[in-house]
Design a protein around this motif. Structure first.
Motif, PDB file in Angstrom:
ATOM      1  N   ILE A  18       0.773  -1.094  -0.098  1.00  0.00           N
ATOM      2  CA  ILE A  18      -0.147   0.107  -0.105  1.00  0.00           C
ATOM      3  C   ILE A  18       0.963   1.168  -0.058  1.00  0.00           C
ATOM      4  O   ILE A  18       1.661   1.475   1.003  1.00  0.00           O
ATOM      5  N   PHE A  19       0.685   2.044  -0.898  1.00  0.00           N
ATOM      6  CA  PHE A  19       1.823   3.106  -1.135  1.00  0.00           C
ATOM      7  C   PHE A  19       1.028   4.364  -1.308  1.00  0.00           C
ATOM      8  O   PHE A  19       0.349   4.814  -2.246  1.00  0.00           O
ATOM      9  N   MET A  20       1.331   5.505  -0.411  1.00  0.00           N
ATOM     10  CA  MET A  20       0.712   6.718  -0.533  1.00  0.00           C
ATOM     11  C   MET A  20       1.664   7.981  -1.358  1.00  0.00           C
ATOM     12  O   MET A  20       2.920   7.848  -1.032  1.00  0.00           O
ATOM     13  N   HIS A  21       1.022   8.401  -2.248  1.00  0.00           N
ATOM     14  CA  HIS A  21       1.694   9.654  -2.996  1.00  0.00           C
ATOM     15  C   HIS A  21       1.969  10.881  -2.289  1.00  0.00           C
ATOM     16  O   HIS A  21       1.434  10.875  -1.208  1.00  0.00           O
ATOM     17  N   GLY A  22       2.758  11.790  -2.805  1.00  0.00           N
ATOM     18  CA  GLY A  22       3.023  12.876  -2.161  1.00  0.00           C
ATOM     19  C   GLY A  22       1.818  14.212  -2.426  1.00  0.00           C
ATOM     20  O   GLY A  22       1.160  13.682  -3.239  1.00  0.00           O
ATOM     21  N   LEU A  23       2.266  15.240  -1.703  1.00  0.00           N
ATOM     22  CA  LEU A  23       1.062  16.364  -1.926  1.00  0.00           C
ATOM     23  C   LEU A  23       0.944  16.754  -3.402  1.00  0.00           C
ATOM     24  O   LEU A  23       1.839  16.945  -4.026  1.00  0.00           O
ATOM     25  N   GLY A  24      -0.539  16.693  -3.820  1.00  0.00           N
ATOM     26  CA  GLY A  24      -0.902  17.318  -4.875  1.00  0.00           C
ATOM     27  C   GLY A  24      -0.747  16.122  -6.191  1.00  0.00           C
ATOM     28  O   GLY A  24      -0.993  16.538  -7.421  1.00  0.00           O
ATOM     29  N   ASP A  25      -0.407  15.179  -5.729  1.00  0.00           N
ATOM     30  CA  ASP A  25      -0.015  13.808  -6.598  1.00  0.00           C
ATOM     31  C   ASP A  25      -1.456  12.901  -6.768  1.00  0.00           C
ATOM     32  O   ASP A  25      -2.470  13.599  -5.972  1.00  0.00           O
ATOM     33  N   THR A  26      -1.523  12.223  -7.353  1.00  0.00           N
ATOM     34  CA  THR A  26      -2.516  10.986  -7.232  1.00  0.00           C
ATOM     35  C   THR A  26      -1.969   9.668  -7.351  1.00  0.00           C
ATOM     36  O   THR A  26      -0.914   9.504  -7.504  1.00  0.00           O
TER      37      THR A  26
END
Length: 232
Positions: A18-26
């Motif tokens: 489960i991988f979370m992107h950075g600010l403003g990304d998708t």
């Protein structure tokens, strides 16, 4: 939140990232790169953060896991937002467990704000995970640790940071790794020389190796067990 981008395993699934992107990304921003490096038995889930105002960007609305008030490591933080995002991640973990993937076969990861969320979510989860991949990030609400930690001291953490990062300063990564090492037994902090606030082929090769290391032995062991059962 929008539906996550999911890259299914190409053989029988025995692990999940489960991988979370950075600010403003998708979720689309990382899905292809992760699909190229994950083991074939690993499903990849790349969720997209809810769109909300971000104080650091003058209240402009963008995908963000929680509000960012400042990039000062000692500045105010959005504790309710961080905890709400943490609950969402825990829900994703639980969904995988309900589908038959044990917690110790689930890797949490993320980049920048997403990496910060991955660290916080892993440390405050009550079952040992396969590991945490934390890229170009920091430990949020760091003053609450180690008191806020409920997970095992043995959960491995791979933290990576470029020493030319102008967004999340390299020093923040170093300070977070130093704190993590004071109460976690298996923390690796790797520096990428000349890297700014981004990833690189070298870093992705290392992520490939580390997630394979965390999950491969169990997969091989299960295959051997299945073969033994067939022979008997």
């Amino acid at each position: 939140m929008a539906a996550p981008v999911i890259v299914e395993a190409t053989v029988k699934q025995t692990a999940t990232l489960i991988f979370m992107h950075g600010l403003g990304d998708t979720g689309h921003g990382w899905s292809s790169a992760l699909a190229a490096i994950r083991p074939p038995f690993m499903k990849v889930i790349c969720p997209t953060a809810p769109t909300q105002p971000v104080s650091l960007n003058a209240g402009f609305r963008m995908p963000s896991w929680f509000d960012l008030k400042t990039l000062d490591i000692g500045g105010p933080e959005d504790e309710p937002g961080i905890q709400s995002a943490r609950d969402s991640v825990h829900g994703m973990i639980q969904k995988e467990i309900s589908a038959g993937i044990p917690a110790n076969r689930i890797v949490l990861g993320g980049f920048s704000q997403g990496g910060a969320l991955a660290l916080y979510s892993a440390l405050t989860y009550d079952q040992p995970l396969a590991g945490v991949v934390a890229l170009s990030c920091w430990l949020p609400l760091h003053k609450q640790f180690p008191g806020a930690k409920v997970n095992s001291d043995d959960v491995p953490i791979f933290q990576a940071h470029g020493d030319y990062d102008p967004v999340v300063p390299y020093k923040f990564g170093q300070l977070s790794a130093s704190l993590l090492k004071s109460f976690m037994k298996n923390v690796t902090f790797k520096t990428y020389s000349g890297l700014s606030h981004s990833s690189s082929d070298d870093e992705m090769d290392d992520v490939k190796d580390i997630i394979s290391k965390w999950t491969q032995w169990d997969s091989q062991n299960m295959a051997r067990k299945a073969q033994c059962c067939q022979l008997s």
